[in-house]
Motif scaffolding. Structure first.
Motif, PDB file in Angstrom:
ATOM      1  N   CYS A 281      56.631  93.577  27.995  1.00 40.45           N
ATOM      2  CA  CYS A 281      56.380  95.436  28.198  1.00 40.45           C
ATOM      3  C   CYS A 281      57.770  95.720  29.247  1.00 40.45           C
ATOM      4  O   CYS A 281      58.008  95.067  30.604  1.00 40.45           O
ATOM      5  CB  CYS A 281      55.003  96.370  28.398  1.00 40.45           C
ATOM      6  SG  CYS A 281      55.359  96.579  30.347  1.00 40.45           S
TER       7      CYS A 281
ATOM      8  N   SER B 165      49.933 103.851  34.403  1.00 45.28           N
ATOM      9  CA  SER B 165      49.854 104.166  33.279  1.00 45.28           C
ATOM     10  C   SER B 165      48.602 104.928  33.343  1.00 45.28           C
ATOM     11  O   SER B 165      47.552 105.135  34.198  1.00 45.28           O
ATOM     12  CB  SER B 165      50.305 103.556  32.568  1.00 45.28           C
ATOM     13  OG  SER B 165      49.020 102.777  32.151  1.00 45.28           O
ATOM     14  N   ASP B 166      48.040 105.788  32.194  1.00 43.10           N
ATOM     15  CA  ASP B 166      46.752 106.788  32.317  1.00 43.10           C
ATOM     16  C   ASP B 166      46.165 105.652  31.746  1.00 43.10           C
ATOM     17  O   ASP B 166      44.687 106.489  31.833  1.00 43.10           O
ATOM     18  CB  ASP B 166      46.966 107.505  30.798  1.00 43.10           C
ATOM     19  CG  ASP B 166      47.498 106.600  29.421  1.00 43.10           C
ATOM     20  OD1 ASP B 166      48.024 105.762  29.783  1.00 43.10           O
ATOM     21  OD2 ASP B 166      46.976 107.045  28.705  1.00 43.10           O
ATOM     22  N   ARG B 167      45.960 104.023  32.418  1.00 44.36           N
ATOM     23  CA  ARG B 167      45.284 103.092  31.256  1.00 44.36           C
ATOM     24  C   ARG B 167      45.239 102.451  32.346  1.00 44.36           C
ATOM     25  O   ARG B 167      44.100 100.906  32.534  1.00 44.36           O
ATOM     26  CB  ARG B 167      45.169 102.266  30.522  1.00 44.36           C
ATOM     27  CG  ARG B 167      46.475 101.619  29.813  1.00 44.36           C
ATOM     28  CD  ARG B 167      46.251 100.971  29.159  1.00 44.36           C
ATOM     29  NE  ARG B 167      47.948 100.338  28.665  1.00 44.36           N
ATOM     30  CZ  ARG B 167      48.825 100.707  28.121  1.00 44.36           C
ATOM     31  NH1 ARG B 167      48.899 102.433  28.447  1.00 44.36           N
ATOM     32  NH2 ARG B 167      49.799 100.031  27.970  1.00 44.36           N
TER      33      ARG B 167
ATOM     34  N   ILE C 104      43.027  97.035  33.948  1.00 40.95           N
ATOM     35  CA  ILE C 104      43.393  98.432  33.042  1.00 40.95           C
ATOM     36  C   ILE C 104      41.793  98.638  34.177  1.00 40.95           C
ATOM     37  O   ILE C 104      40.845  98.444  34.410  1.00 40.95           O
ATOM     38  CB  ILE C 104      42.342  97.763  32.072  1.00 40.95           C
ATOM     39  CG1 ILE C 104      44.129  97.471  31.004  1.00 40.95           C
ATOM     40  CG2 ILE C 104      41.961  98.934  31.178  1.00 40.95           C
ATOM     41  CD1 ILE C 104      43.420  96.507  29.580  1.00 40.95           C
TER      42      ILE C 104
ATOM     43  N   LEU D 235      47.768  97.025  22.365  1.00 37.13           N
ATOM     44  CA  LEU D 235      47.653  98.682  22.539  1.00 37.13           C
ATOM     45  C   LEU D 235      45.900  98.970  21.217  1.00 37.13           C
ATOM     46  O   LEU D 235      45.367  99.783  22.075  1.00 37.13           O
ATOM     47  CB  LEU D 235      48.687 100.270  22.329  1.00 37.13           C
ATOM     48  CG  LEU D 235      50.084  99.835  23.507  1.00 37.13           C
ATOM     49  CD1 LEU D 235      51.236 101.115  22.921  1.00 37.13           C
ATOM     50  CD2 LEU D 235      48.698  99.885  24.900  1.00 37.13           C
TER      51      LEU D 235
ATOM     52  N   HIS E 254      43.757  97.572  23.789  1.00 39.64           N
ATOM     53  CA  HIS E 254      43.415  97.795  25.140  1.00 39.64           C
ATOM     54  C   HIS E 254      43.557  99.360  25.138  1.00 39.64           C
ATOM     55  O   HIS E 254      43.585  99.781  26.281  1.00 39.64           O
ATOM     56  CB  HIS E 254      44.437  97.155  26.505  1.00 39.64           C
ATOM     57  CG  HIS E 254      44.395  95.734  26.048  1.00 39.64           C
ATOM     58  ND1 HIS E 254      42.599  95.027  26.690  1.00 39.64           N
ATOM     59  CD2 HIS E 254      44.717  94.325  25.884  1.00 39.64           C
ATOM     60  CE1 HIS E 254      42.415  93.788  26.575  1.00 39.64           C
ATOM     61  NE2 HIS E 254      43.794  93.398  25.824  1.00 39.64           N
ATOM     62  N   ALA E 255      44.676 100.149  24.811  1.00 44.11           N
ATOM     63  CA  ALA E 255      44.235 101.283  25.076  1.00 44.11           C
ATOM     64  C   ALA E 255      42.497 102.158  24.959  1.00 44.11           C
ATOM     65  O   ALA E 255      42.406 102.256  24.069  1.00 44.11           O
ATOM     66  CB  ALA E 255      45.288 102.266  23.897  1.00 44.11           C
TER      67      ALA E 255
ATOM     68  N   LYS F 224      40.094 104.654  23.658  1.00 43.03           N
ATOM     69  CA  LYS F 224      39.672 104.826  22.860  1.00 43.03           C
ATOM     70  C   LYS F 224      39.989 106.554  22.927  1.00 43.03           C
ATOM     71  O   LYS F 224      39.178 107.063  23.213  1.00 43.03           O
ATOM     72  CB  LYS F 224      38.677 104.854  21.725  1.00 43.03           C
ATOM     73  CG  LYS F 224      38.595 102.920  22.204  1.00 43.03           C
ATOM     74  CD  LYS F 224      39.653 102.587  21.445  1.00 43.03           C
ATOM     75  CE  LYS F 224      39.158 100.891  20.900  1.00 43.03           C
ATOM     76  NZ  LYS F 224      40.517 100.475  21.138  1.00 43.03           N
TER      77      LYS F 224
END
Length: 139
Positions: free
Chosen positions: A32, A65-67, A84, A133, A136-137, A139
Motif C-alpha cells: 500500500c 489511519s482511523d484504524r 490495527i 479492507l 479489516h476495515a 464495520k
C-alpha cells in the motif's frame, strides 16, 4: 494447530528489544501507498502476539489511519510494527528479528497498489486493497 515459536529481535540501535510469540513463520508483504511511504518499499511483517518491548519508553506510536497505528524506535527510527487499533496482534517488521532464515514469504496485500519498478518471484497469495479492507476495515 501449529506450535508457537518465540521470536527475538531489536531495532537498529538496540534501544528497543522485542520478544514475541507467533504460530506462523510466514512473512506478509504490504504494497500500500502508506507502507511504501513509511518504509520506502513494501512493508514485510510477521504476525505476532504476546509482544513485549524491553524499553516501552523508546517506542513511539503514530496513528496512521482511523484504524491503525505504527510503531518505531524513538532513538534510531527503525520501523517496529503495524497494528490495527483494538487488536492484540501486531504485524512486526520482519527485519528486526534474529534468525530470519526461518521465515518464508507467504502473502502479498494491496497488490493493486504495487508500483511496477519491483516484483517478487515467490508464488504467494495476493489480495487487492478492496479484499483486505473487506476483512479489516471498521464495520
Amino acid at each position: 494447530m501449529t506450535e508457537d515459536i518465540e521470536l527475538r529481535g531489536q531495532c537498529m540501535c538496540g534501544s528497543v528489544q522485542v520478544r514475541a510469540a507467533s504460530n506462523r513463520n510466514r512473512v506478509a508483504i504490504c504494497h500500500c501507498d502508506m507502507c511504501r511511504r513509511w518504509s520506502s518499499g513494501p512493508f514485510m511483517s510477521v504476525n505476532c502476539r504476546e509482544v513485549a518491548f524491553n524499553n516501552e519508553g523508546s517506542v513511539s506510536r503514530v496513528r496512521s489511519s482511523d484504524r491503525a497505528e505504527r510503531g518505531f524506535c524513538r532513538e534510531c527510527g527503525s520501523n517496529l510494527f503495524y497494528r490495527i487499533v483494538g487488536q492484540t496482534n501486531y504485524q512486526m517488521a520482519a527485519g528486526i528479528f534474529n534468525n530470519q532464515d526461518q521465515f518464508r514469504m507467504a502473502l502479498q496485500v494491496f497488490v493493486d497498489e504495487k508500483p511496477s519498478y519491483y516484483s517478487f518471484s515467490e508464488q504467494t497469495k495476493c489480495m487487492t486493497a478492496a479484499e483486505v479492507l473487506a476483512i479489516h476495515a471498521p464495520k
